[in-house]
Every structure is written in structure tokens, then in C-alpha cells.
Design a protein around this motif. Sequence first.
Motif, short mmCIF file in Angstrom:
data_model
loop_
_atom_site.label_atom_id
_atom_site.label_comp_id
_atom_site.label_asym_id
_atom_site.label_seq_id
_atom_site.Cartn_x
_atom_site.Cartn_y
_atom_site.Cartn_z
N SER A 61 -15.08 1.37 3.53
CA SER A 61 -14.22 1.05 2.40
C SER A 61 -14.84 -0.09 1.60
O SER A 61 -15.64 -0.88 2.13
CB SER A 61 -12.82 0.65 2.86
N GLN A 62 -14.45 -0.16 0.34
CA GLN A 62 -14.93 -1.23 -0.53
C GLN A 62 -13.82 -1.63 -1.48
O GLN A 62 -13.11 -0.78 -2.04
CB GLN A 62 -16.16 -0.78 -1.33
N HIS A 63 -13.68 -2.93 -1.64
CA HIS A 63 -12.68 -3.44 -2.57
C HIS A 63 -13.36 -4.40 -3.53
O HIS A 63 -13.93 -5.41 -3.13
CB HIS A 63 -11.57 -4.17 -1.82
N THR A 64 -13.33 -4.03 -4.83
CA THR A 64 -13.86 -4.90 -5.88
C THR A 64 -12.81 -5.02 -6.97
O THR A 64 -11.76 -4.35 -6.94
CB THR A 64 -15.16 -4.32 -6.47
N ASP A 91 -11.30 0.33 -5.87
CA ASP A 91 -10.97 0.21 -4.44
C ASP A 91 -11.06 1.61 -3.86
O ASP A 91 -10.33 2.51 -4.29
CB ASP A 91 -9.56 -0.38 -4.28
N TRP A 92 -11.99 1.84 -2.90
CA TRP A 92 -12.12 3.18 -2.34
C TRP A 92 -12.25 3.11 -0.82
O TRP A 92 -12.74 2.12 -0.27
CB TRP A 92 -13.31 3.93 -2.94
N ARG A 93 -11.81 4.18 -0.16
CA ARG A 93 -11.82 4.27 1.29
C ARG A 93 -12.18 5.70 1.69
O ARG A 93 -11.65 6.65 1.14
CB ARG A 93 -10.46 3.91 1.87
N ARG A 135 0.83 -1.20 0.00
CA ARG A 135 0.00 0.00 0.00
C ARG A 135 0.87 1.26 0.00
O ARG A 135 0.56 2.25 -0.68
CB ARG A 135 -0.92 -0.02 1.22
N THR A 184 -8.53 2.81 -9.21
CA THR A 184 -9.22 2.05 -10.24
C THR A 184 -8.22 1.53 -11.26
O THR A 184 -7.10 2.07 -11.37
CB THR A 184 -10.29 2.91 -10.95
N ASP A 222 -17.44 -7.32 0.33
CA ASP A 222 -16.42 -6.36 -0.09
C ASP A 222 -16.52 -4.99 0.57
O ASP A 222 -15.72 -4.12 0.29
CB ASP A 222 -16.46 -6.19 -1.61
#
Length: 763
Positions: free
Chosen positions: A574-577, A581-583, A67, A641, A530
Motif C-alpha cells: 500500500s502507499q499513501h501520498t 492512496d492505493w492498496r 475508512r 484520489t 509512504d
Amino acid sequence: MQYLPRRAHHHPLALAAMIACGPALHAQTLPATTLQTVEVVGTTPLPGTGVPKDQIPSNVQTADGQRLRQLQSLNLPEFMASQLASVNINETQGNPFQMDVNYRGFTASPLLGTPQGLSVYLDGVRVNEPFGDVVNWDMIPSGALANVALLPGSNPLFGLNTLGGALVLQTKSGDTHPGGELEVRGGSFGRVSTEFSYGQKLGEHGHLFAALGSFDEDGWRDYSPSRVRQLFVKGGEHAPGYSWDLSLLHGQSRLIGNGLLPESMLAQDRAQIYTRPDQTRNRVTMLSLNATRQLGNGFELAGTAYARRVRASTVNGDLNDDYDPPETPESGVENRTRTKERSEGLALQLSKTAGAHRLSVGLSYDRAHNDFEQSEAEGVLDATRAVVVTEDAETNALIAGTSRTASVFMSDIVTLAPGLNLTLSGRYNDTRVRTDDLGRSTLGLDTTLDGEGRFKKFNPAAGLTWRLTPAMTAFGGFSQGNRAPSPIELGCSDPDNACVLPNALQGDPPLKQVVARTLEAGLRGSIGSDVRWNASVFRTENRDDLLFISNGRSAGYFTNFGRTQRQGVELGVSQHTSAVDWRLSYSHLRATFESSACLLAAANSSAGTSPACAGADEIEVRPGNRLPGLPAHSLKLTVDTQPLPDWRIGAQLAAYSSQYVRGNENNAHQPDGVDFFGAGKVGGFALVNLTTSWTLGAGWELFAKVSNLFDRRHSSGGLLAENAFDSRGNLLAPAEWRNEQFAAPGAPRALWIGGRWRFGASE
């Protein structure tokens, strides 16, 4: 957990090892679809004790080395300010490696005079320097970091200085990060940085990792070049039943931080500096050993030993407060310091899982010896406001300081019922601090710096986590920590003998240790597979807080303050697909004084107006007044993205509300445009950064970063003080000096581009 590889047990954040190894180990008996990601966080500085993150009764924040690389962060403070909730920075010194990092209103800073309240651990070793509890961010090898964990609260298991939280850093190893990586980047401000690392597994159980780092830049402000060099080497063995690793850290730096600038000069030219030079040289070498051993019957013994050597020197060109021509024609003074620190320590911990209990008991011993010398030489300021020395230097302080801390600690995590866990812990600290006045005995200086203090404290903590549903957990807890005054603070606590920092010391009244108590409660959970979210509230109260009170020029003193309080709210989602990926995180902080006191603040318009304060330069601080340097609101949004398989784009937003400046602790300063200038606070601001990377194949990658995309002019902190120059930097007659607000200007828009080559079996 007993079937996981050994590395998963002793690694503070063992995500990758646990998930990658799990299917192979259970292929015969456990379907892969039933495996769940379990993030393990170290709950003590020593290796060997890892607890699932969901069982920790506080809002722990974590990140890994990948990260840090994706965000293209120059160093750890820059990454934390961009990504971690409740973190803001004050660029008081104006150097990217000399930032004050604030978390929930507590600070880890490389600058003497900043009240310290966060402990920082690197591979189990506390790296707050003993002389003033400062943290040298330039001596932390960011290219070697595998994992970062920010644990909130006054956690007693992390020992002294853990008033508001602990930052726990774990480095890479050759078996977890095999292969090589070479990175080069450059761009704005003449910045060029290079990092090289290589890891390799040796034989069946051995490992070796090495990292080199180099940084050079001219700086965006006048006369502000800096240089940093870092070396990190780590080797060891991870075998069934035991593991060990030995690491060497060496770093050298030359940092120019030209500090705050009056707002009148800032409006004329943001790149100006006040006076110069302001140079810090650091040289650090640390050798550390970590080991764990399975003793049978469920017992595990872990140990950490270290030896650390630090040499630091400073050259500070300052305005001569006594300048009064023709009687005193010297307009400048050059303050120089030299510090040598030698510290060693040993910690042992015995752990056992017995039924519903996960028990740990341990002890530690740390000692440090410090030699400090300061000299000053009068001179004149040239056209660039540099001090040209015209008189011989005179030594005005020469001391030796020692500190010793012995501690005993314990922790027990009790499973009361499925999904319900109770954590109990405590630590007893016994600290001795002593200063010996060598200047008086060997040089005949008129100082009385001999002194000794002993500080004892038992700090408890208790917390509870309760899995309300498979997708939601409640947590809450209480914790207490303490901080003993360091030798530099004991030697600079007399308001009648203000110190220049780095300090000219005087015999001073004793200081009390700081005691912090934290309450925290919250919820965390997930929506689907997610989306993750968290919400928490916290409150920390400090008793006998240590503050540095400035006299508005270049000097001041340390003092105890009755009570201060930090309380607030943290929200995150947060969401991870596969597509994005956003926080998003929001923090509200109310950091206040909770006692009344009279503080020195000559540049505050309300100085001398309170009947409760006798001094003409004093202000009255009352309960409810806001602490300076801390915004009440902060919002952070990160979006990544991948529009193409080999192309990644990211954007990071960090927004902060206004904050009061130092010297306006009573929040009552009112500029009149005649004798007092500046609002007593700096305005809020929002910064946007863009990152992108393109994978070319064969291990090659190109990347770029735009910092402060909209070129927002902003200040991250400030101070009320006396200004001796006009807006163009010309020295005024002493009768024309005026009280003004100084600000810490942030860097303008900048662009850096670079390339990275991975080879071998890299991650």
C-alpha cells in the motif's frame, strides 16, 4: 508509553490519540519531528492491553471508522469483503445482512448449519450467539464502530471458537469522537438508510456517545423486503488512574433471505426465489461494562461484565419432501422456530510491565441459557411458491439448553533484545453443555434430547518478532484453539434423523470438540515513508472438525470429521501520498480435507459409486479434496484520489477464482444432462465498485456509490440438491424432480446517493 494519555492505553487501535497528544505532552523536551506513528492493537478482548502492531507475530489487519465511511459500506461484512485480505463472502441466504464471512477458510455466519470458526468481540464481549455460535451481523452497529482488527490464527486468548481468527471491534466514545453526524442515503432496490450519531465530552473526564441506525429495502429479488433498527449508547469516564464505560446495545430486524436458486431458474430470471417465506426476526439487547484501574507499582486491573438477551424467530416455507399426490397432496410445509437466549459473563485481567516483561493474567466465566421450540404445518404452494398453511401446526421440538465456560489465561511479551520480542500465551477452557428435553416431559413428544457434555482444553501459543532493519520485521508463531459443540449441534448429529435448520432435533450421538493448530511466518516493512508491504504464509490444521452434512433438500446433520487443513499465502502493498492512496493484496488458499470419510450427498453424480461407502446416497471424501465455498485465489485493489481539495474519487476491485459447491466435497461431480445438472462449482468473477464524495462546506457532504459497475452476473456459492420446479418456477410431478446445482446469485449493478451533515466538534 507512560506519558501517553490514558485513552491510548485502553483503546485497541490508538493511532489518533497517540499522535495527536504526543507533541503537546512533549513540546518542552522532544522535537515533534522525532515522533513516529505507532499503531497499537489489543491482544486480548479486555481493555488495557495494547501492543504495537509491529510486535504481534502474525499478519494483523486493521481499519477505523473513517475508512468504513469512505468506502460507504452498508455493513461490516461488505467492508471486509472489499478491503481485507483472505476474506470472501458467500451470499447463501440472499440478504445483505445474512452473509457468510470466510477468512482463511474459516467462517462467521448468521446461519445455523454453517461450520463456525471465527470469534467476534464487540467492546470485549464475545457476540457469537451461544446456541449455535452464529454471528448476527444485523445486530452490530456499524455507525458506532471506531476500530476493527482482524487477528489471524488459533489465538487462545480469545477463547472458544477462535479456530482461524478473531474479529475485534471497538466502539466510539464521546471524547474520541465528539460532535454530531447525520447521514441519509437511498437508491437501488428501494434501499433507504439513515444514521445519526452524537458524541460529547462531559466535564473534565466524562464522555457520552449515542448512535441510531435505520435500514429499509425491498430487495433486488422477488418478495425480499428487510428492515433493521439499531440503537447504541455509551457513557463513562476517562480519568487519571482509572477509566470506565457503560454501553447499551439494542437492535431489531426483520430479514427476508430467500436463499439459493437452481441454475435453470437463475438463467430464466435471476430475481426469482425458490420457496417462501424465509424470514428471520432478531431482537437483541446487551448491557456491557468495561473498566480499568491503576493499582500502583505498575499493576493495572481491567474488567468486563455483560448481560445479553436475544429473541429470534424464523418462518421458513419449504417444499414438502413427502409430496406425492393424491396420497399426500400437501406440496409445502411451513417450519417455524422461536429461540430465547440469556447470557451473562465476567472477565478480569491483571497486567504489569516489569523490566523486559509485559505480563497479563486473567480469568473469565460465561454462562448461557437457551429455550428453543420448533413447529411445522403442512400446506400447499401457491403460484408465487409461498406456503399456504392448510393443517394445524404441530410442535416437534421443545428443548432448554445451557452452557457454561470457565477460563484462565495468561500472556507474557518478553523483550529479548532491542527489536526482538517473544510472545507466550495460553488459556485453559472448561465448558459444560447440557440439553433438557421439555417436549418429552411436558408435551409427550417422541424425542430423547436430554444430554450433557464436558469439554476441557489447554491451548498454548508462542510467537517471535524480530526487527531485522529499521524498515523490515520478521515474525512467526504457533497457536492452538478449540471449539466445543453448541447445544444445537449436540442435538443434531444423527445421520438417521436429519434435522431441518432451524432444527427439528433428535437424540443424537455425542460430538467431540474441535482443536485447531496454526503455524504462521512472514515479513513486513516499509519503503520510504509512504509505502508499506507484507508477505506471510500460514497453515491451520483442524482435528475433529464440525461439518453440517446436507441431505440435498432442507435437512441434514452435524458430524465430526477427522482432519481438515487450510494453508496459504498473503501478499500486500500500500502507499499513501497527498495525491493518491492505493492498496493491493493477493491471497492464495488451499483448504482441503485431510482424512477419508463417507458423506451424504445424494445429488452428486458420484454418489453410491465408491466401494468404501455403503450408502447409495454417499460420496467418499479423500485427503486432498477441496473444501467447498472457498476460492483458491483472491485479489483486491483499492485506489483513492483527490483531484480537487473537496472532491474524492475511489475505485475498488475484488476478484475471486472458482469454488466448489456444497454437496461436491469429493470434487468428483460430473453432470450428464439427464439425471444430474450443474458443474459442481461456481465460476470465478471480478467486481468493481466506484465511490465519490464532495465536501460542500459548513459540515455538508454529498456522496455516491456504484456497486458492481459492469453488472457482472456472478454467484458466490452453491449447493447440489434436488430441484422440484421447471425454469419458470412451476411445480413438477415428483417423478420429474431432478438433481441440479443451486447457486447464490450476487446483486446486479446498483446506485446509491446520499448526504452527510457534521456539526459540533466532529472528527
